[in-house]
Design a protein around this motif. Structure first.
Motif, short mmCIF file in Angstrom:
data_model
loop_
_atom_site.label_atom_id
_atom_site.label_comp_id
_atom_site.label_asym_id
_atom_site.label_seq_id
_atom_site.Cartn_x
_atom_site.Cartn_y
_atom_site.Cartn_z
N LEU A 16 -26.81 -8.52 -14.59
CA LEU A 16 -25.62 -8.14 -13.57
C LEU A 16 -25.69 -9.47 -12.47
O LEU A 16 -24.38 -9.84 -12.00
N GLU A 17 -26.66 -9.69 -12.02
CA GLU A 17 -26.77 -11.00 -11.16
C GLU A 17 -26.08 -12.15 -11.57
O GLU A 17 -25.20 -12.66 -10.74
N LYS A 18 -26.22 -12.35 -12.77
CA LYS A 18 -25.51 -13.55 -13.43
C LYS A 18 -23.91 -13.28 -13.81
O LYS A 18 -22.98 -14.13 -13.76
N LEU A 19 -23.85 -11.95 -14.22
CA LEU A 19 -22.26 -11.76 -14.46
C LEU A 19 -21.32 -11.37 -13.27
O LEU A 19 -20.17 -11.76 -13.55
N LEU A 23 -17.42 -12.53 -13.10
CA LEU A 23 -16.35 -11.47 -13.40
C LEU A 23 -15.59 -11.37 -12.16
O LEU A 23 -14.69 -10.32 -12.14
N ALA A 24 -15.82 -12.17 -11.32
CA ALA A 24 -14.85 -12.07 -10.10
C ALA A 24 -13.53 -12.63 -10.50
O ALA A 24 -13.48 -13.46 -10.85
N GLY A 25 -12.40 -11.60 -9.98
CA GLY A 25 -11.15 -11.92 -10.48
C GLY A 25 -10.78 -11.41 -11.70
O GLY A 25 -9.69 -11.53 -12.19
N ARG A 26 -11.79 -10.84 -12.57
CA ARG A 26 -11.61 -10.34 -14.02
C ARG A 26 -11.23 -8.88 -13.87
O ARG A 26 -11.39 -8.38 -13.01
N ASN A 195 -34.32 -15.55 -23.01
CA ASN A 195 -33.02 -15.85 -23.54
C ASN A 195 -32.04 -16.69 -22.93
O ASN A 195 -32.42 -17.41 -21.85
N GLN A 196 -30.90 -16.60 -23.27
CA GLN A 196 -29.83 -17.51 -22.66
C GLN A 196 -28.46 -16.60 -22.56
O GLN A 196 -28.32 -15.80 -22.96
N LEU A 197 -27.83 -17.33 -21.50
CA LEU A 197 -26.37 -16.66 -21.12
C LEU A 197 -25.56 -17.66 -21.21
O LEU A 197 -25.56 -18.75 -20.28
N VAL A 198 -24.60 -17.77 -22.37
CA VAL A 198 -23.78 -18.84 -22.48
C VAL A 198 -22.25 -18.38 -22.49
O VAL A 198 -21.89 -17.39 -22.69
N LEU A 199 -21.47 -19.23 -21.52
CA LEU A 199 -20.09 -19.19 -21.14
C LEU A 199 -19.34 -19.94 -21.98
O LEU A 199 -19.55 -21.33 -22.05
N TRP A 200 -18.30 -19.36 -22.64
CA TRP A 200 -17.05 -20.18 -22.99
C TRP A 200 -15.83 -19.90 -22.44
O TRP A 200 -15.61 -18.74 -22.16
#
Length: 204
Positions: A16-19, A23-26, A195-200
């Motif tokens: 949640l902290e990373k998201l 997710l701001a503006g989504r 783990n990783q959190l990858v954004l495209w």
């Protein structure tokens, strides 16, 4: 008793902290492979501007429905049956889904076969069609064919013992699939438990 994932519960706050800034503006998240819907209820409780559409294989929907009935809210509609191997994805279960601007998946790509992983990226490209739409993948990865830790190497062997088509995926292979589907790499953040959190981001 509701179905429960200890790993999802342990990692929900840091995810949640990373998201939160991503997710701001989504508006509308499609989660592929929602499992027990623990991320759905946790994120939407903290970020009520987000509509979170759960999806999973049809046989997993009863567990998701049970959690959403007990802990869900106005931002967690009924889950959709979705199989990454079948395309195109049918997302309009009686309502419009053309405002989906985020796809999120956690701890799924190492369970799928590589063909299904390719299908996931292809279908994601068909679903997120506007430049600036984003795709977020959480889970363990390899880089240049090498594991980041010995525990991930052991986990990969365990996955293959359960199902030979499973296994921790190479970032480079995923990035190539994402690029072919119309996405550009934005960021890769380390997360707990290797783990990783990858954004495209949709670029064309």
């Amino acid at each position: 008793m509701l179905p429960f994932s200890a790993a999802a519960d342990r990692n929900k706050d840091v995810i949640l902290e990373k998201l939160t800034p991503l997710l701001a503006g989504r508006r509308h998240v499609l989660e592929v492979g929602s499992g027990n819907a623990q991320h759905a209820v946790h994120v939407t409780s903290a970020l009520p501007h987000i509509r979170w559409q759960c999806s999973d294989l049809a046989e997993n929907l009863p567990g998701i429905a049970a959690r959403l009935a007990d802990e869900g809210n106005a931002h967690t509609p009924p889950a959709l049956a979705l199989d990454v191997a079948a395309g195109p994805w049918v997302l309009n279960a009686g309502e419009a889904h053309d405002d989906i601007d985020v796809i999120f998946t956690a701890n799924t790509l190492h369970i799928m076969s590589l063909d299904h992983v390719a299908g996931f990226f292809e279908r994601a490209g068909e679903t997120l069609t506007r430049p600036g739409d984003i795709m977020i993948v959480y889970g363990p990865l390899k880089y240049g064919g090498a594991f980041t830790t010995e525990s991930n190497a052991a986990f990969d062997l365990q996955l293959k013992s359960w199902n030979p088509v499973s296994g921790i995926r190479d970032f480079e292979a995923l990035d190539a699939m994402a690029g072919q589907a119309g996405f550009r790499f934005v960021s890769d953040q380390p997360m707990p438990a290797n783990n990783q959190l990858v954004l495209w981001e949709r670029s064309r």
